[in-house]
Design a protein around this motif. Structure first.
Motif, PDB file in Angstrom:
ATOM      1  N   LEU A   3      84.855 -14.055  75.604  1.00 42.29           N
ATOM      2  CA  LEU A   3      83.818 -14.397  76.579  1.00 42.29           C
ATOM      3  C   LEU A   3      83.297 -13.141  77.268  1.00 42.29           C
ATOM      4  CD1 LEU A   3      82.168 -16.432  78.215  1.00 42.29           C
ATOM      5  CD2 LEU A   3      84.138 -16.656  79.770  1.00 42.29           C
ATOM      6  N   TYR A 135      75.045 -19.586  82.353  1.00 42.10           N
ATOM      7  CA  TYR A 135      76.482 -19.316  82.384  1.00 42.10           C
ATOM      8  C   TYR A 135      77.148 -20.026  83.557  1.00 42.10           C
ATOM      9  CZ  TYR A 135      76.102 -15.618  78.849  1.00 42.10           C
ATOM     10  OH  TYR A 135      75.908 -14.916  77.693  1.00 42.10           O
ATOM     11  N   TYR A 139      80.260 -22.445  82.434  1.00 42.66           N
ATOM     12  CA  TYR A 139      81.624 -21.939  82.678  1.00 42.66           C
ATOM     13  C   TYR A 139      82.013 -22.176  84.126  1.00 42.66           C
ATOM     14  CZ  TYR A 139      80.680 -19.630  78.239  1.00 42.66           C
ATOM     15  OH  TYR A 139      80.348 -19.379  76.932  1.00 42.66           O
ATOM     16  N   ASP A 144      87.254 -18.207  83.776  1.00 46.27           N
ATOM     17  CA  ASP A 144      85.983 -17.877  83.135  1.00 46.27           C
ATOM     18  C   ASP A 144      85.044 -17.171  84.111  1.00 46.27           C
ATOM     19  OD1 ASP A 144      86.813 -18.976  80.754  1.00 46.27           O
ATOM     20  OD2 ASP A 144      85.893 -20.927  81.125  1.00 46.27           O
TER      21      ASP A 144
END
Length: 208
Positions: A3, A135, A139, A144
């Motif tokens: 990631l 994002y 996440y 994350d």
């Protein structure tokens, strides 16, 4: 780790600090080495602040305007792809509005150029902002979020290092070298934009 690399790679490609090098050199050609380093530092700080605001305020922006995640991803994908085409065709500055006469006059009358035009719109433009909002929605886990924050910090640090070394990069690579790298990055940016659009379309069709 995956990631982290994905987020950093996407941010670095879309922001394309190498494409900003000629602009930075042109705007700071009369500055001392120390002054150029200070400008590079504050540009990186401004970009980091914009990235953080985009990431953490993303949820509120979507809720306020009633925008779905898929709609944002498609719009963001189009913006990202258009930025990639601008890089691929060598029209990055025109795409960012940097060659308009009034913009040029305003740029050269400024004492501080770190926020505008360097941070906005050259580096943290609409494509970058829409990517981070996406994002933010995709996440949600703490780990994350921390990984993405690490990628944002590294992206800002890379901008500082690239801009601080801008005059050396120009001497080493030359205009043709920078153009070649920008066009390679442009191809990657187009692929990122298309991927976002495809993922959104597939998700929409799967719910029909």
């Amino acid at each position: 780790m995956e990631l982290f690399l994905v987020v950093f790679g996407a941010l670095f490609s879309i922001m394309n600090p190498l494409g900003t090098v000629p602009v930075f050199v042109g705007l700071t050609k009369e500055d001392s080495k120390k002054e150029r380093a200070i400008t590079a530092f504050w540009t990186a700080i401004d970009v980091l602040v914009i990235l953080l605001l985009s990431f953490f305020a993303g949820n509120y922006i979507l809720s306020f305007f009633g925008i779905s995640l898929n709609a944002l991803k498609i719009a963001g994908g189009l913006i990202i792809a258009s930025s990639g085409f601008a890089l691929l065709t060598g029209k990055f500055r025109e795409h960012k509005g940097m060659k308009r006469q009034k913009v040029q006059e305003d740029i050269h009358s400024r004492d501080a150029i770190s926020l505008t035009p360097l941070a906005i719109p050259m580096l943290a433009g609409p494509g970058t902002i829409s990517l981070l909002i996406t994002y933010n929605q995709e996440y949600q886990r703490t780990i994350d979020v921390l990984i993405i924050l690490g990628a944002l910090v590294l992206a800002a640090l890379s901008i500082y290092l690239v801009l601080k070394s801008a005059h050396f990069i120009v001497k080493f690579l030359g205009a043709s070298g920078i153009n070649a790298l920008s066009r390679i990055i442009g191809f990657i940016v187009i692929a990122i934009g298309v991927e976002y659009i495809m993922a959104s379309v597939v998700d929409i069709l799967s719910h029909i």
